[in-house]
Design an enzyme around this catalytic site. Structure first.
Site, PDB file in Angstrom:
ATOM      1  CD  GLU A  15      -2.557   1.550   0.156  1.00  0.00           C
ATOM      2  OE1 GLU A  15      -2.281   2.604  -0.467  1.00  0.00           O
ATOM      3  OE2 GLU A  15      -3.435   0.746  -0.204  1.00  0.00           O
ATOM      4  CB  THR A  56      10.107   3.894   0.072  1.00  0.00           C
ATOM      5  OG1 THR A  56       9.957   5.295  -0.174  1.00  0.00           O
ATOM      6  CG2 THR A  56       9.802   3.629   1.538  1.00  0.00           C
ATOM      7  CG  ASP A  57      12.753   8.291  -1.376  1.00  0.00           C
ATOM      8  OD1 ASP A  57      11.610   7.916  -1.044  1.00  0.00           O
ATOM      9  OD2 ASP A  57      12.960   9.156  -2.238  1.00  0.00           O
ATOM     10  CE  LYS A  86       7.884  -0.522   1.193  1.00  0.00           C
ATOM     11  NZ  LYS A  86       7.462  -1.750   0.446  1.00  0.00           N
TER      12      LYS A  86
END
Length: 249
Positions: A15, A56-57, A86
């Site tokens: 998501e 992710t960053d 994350k």
């Protein structure tokens, strides 16, 4: 049946909508944390040769304008439910590596754009709105900065890490092309021959991180990857795709 048992996995499923994670954090946790744990259990049971987690960053949190780009051992500082979920997924993978000997690897990509992206994301959303003569909703004054990565470069980096990345390591995949949201908006307006009158400034997102920026030093040094597609070229390809899709809708 056993001859069809999995041996490797690249875990893209997530998501990924930050706004939705703010309005419904539980959805993010179920998908990104519990869902990842479900896959990790299956990976352990099937003794997978590689579990590649797409991260992710955003796990590094927001940066100031003059802060250095984040490297792979920079501390985590997630500031919204999406980035926290994350980061949690990454820690779960690390725990399975240590506890069960799972062979894991992680990539953290910057903001990706390009053809076929979901139209809830900023660039395809704004392109689609402008093509439909709708105003584009820009948060606050549009000064938030993102590092943009064309989808082909991202896929090439992910594939390279999947095949040649060192087990137990993490790799940043950054576009090296930082722009404010306002600069992105004005680029789209210019390419679509629209004016600044098409911008509608709206209240800022809760907990809106100011800037994300990744260092590509590790993946360049160890695997020889560099982004190839300049933003000016990538955005033209992206606009062309959504134009054609609307024409054939």
């Amino acid at each position: 049946f056993e001859k069809y048992a999995p041996t490797h996995i690249i875990h893209f499923a997530a998501e990924s909508h930050v706004d939705q994670s703010i309005t419904n954090p539980s959805l993010c946790i179920r998908t990104n944390v519990n869902g990842t744990n479900n896959l990790l259990q299956l990976a352990r049971d099937h003794k997978l040769s590689r579990f590649h987690l797409i991260s992710t960053d955003e796990v590094y949190g927001g940066l100031g304008k003059d802060d250095p780009s984040r490297v792979e051992n920079s501390p985590f500082n997630p500031r919204n439910p999406y980035s926290a979920s994350k980061a949690s997924a990454e820690l779960l993978l690390k725990s399975y590596e240590q506890t069960y000997g799972l062979h894991g690897v992680i990539t953290r990509s910057s903001n990706t754009y390009g053809p076929r992206q979901d139209t809830t994301k900023l660039i395809p959303k704004f392109i689609t709105y402008l093509l439909q003569s709708k105003k584009v909703p820009l948060y606050a004054t549009g000064e938030n900065i993102r590092d943009w990565l064309y989808v082909d470069d991202n896929v090439r980096g992910i594939d390279l890490v999947f095949r040649k990345g060192k087990t137990g390591e993490s790799y940043n995949i950054g576009g090296g092309q930082e722009y404010t949201n306002l600069e992105i908006t004005k680029t789209l307006l210019q390419n679509l021959r629209k004016t600044n009158k098409e911008i509608e400034y709206v209240p800022d997102r809760l907990g809106h991180d100011f800037r994300y920026s990744l260092s590509n030093g590790k993946i360049e040094r160890e695997l020889g990857w560099k982004p190839r597609v300049a933003f000016e070229d990538g955005i033209k390809k992206t606009i062309s795709f959504y134009k054609k899709r609307l024409e054939h809708a």
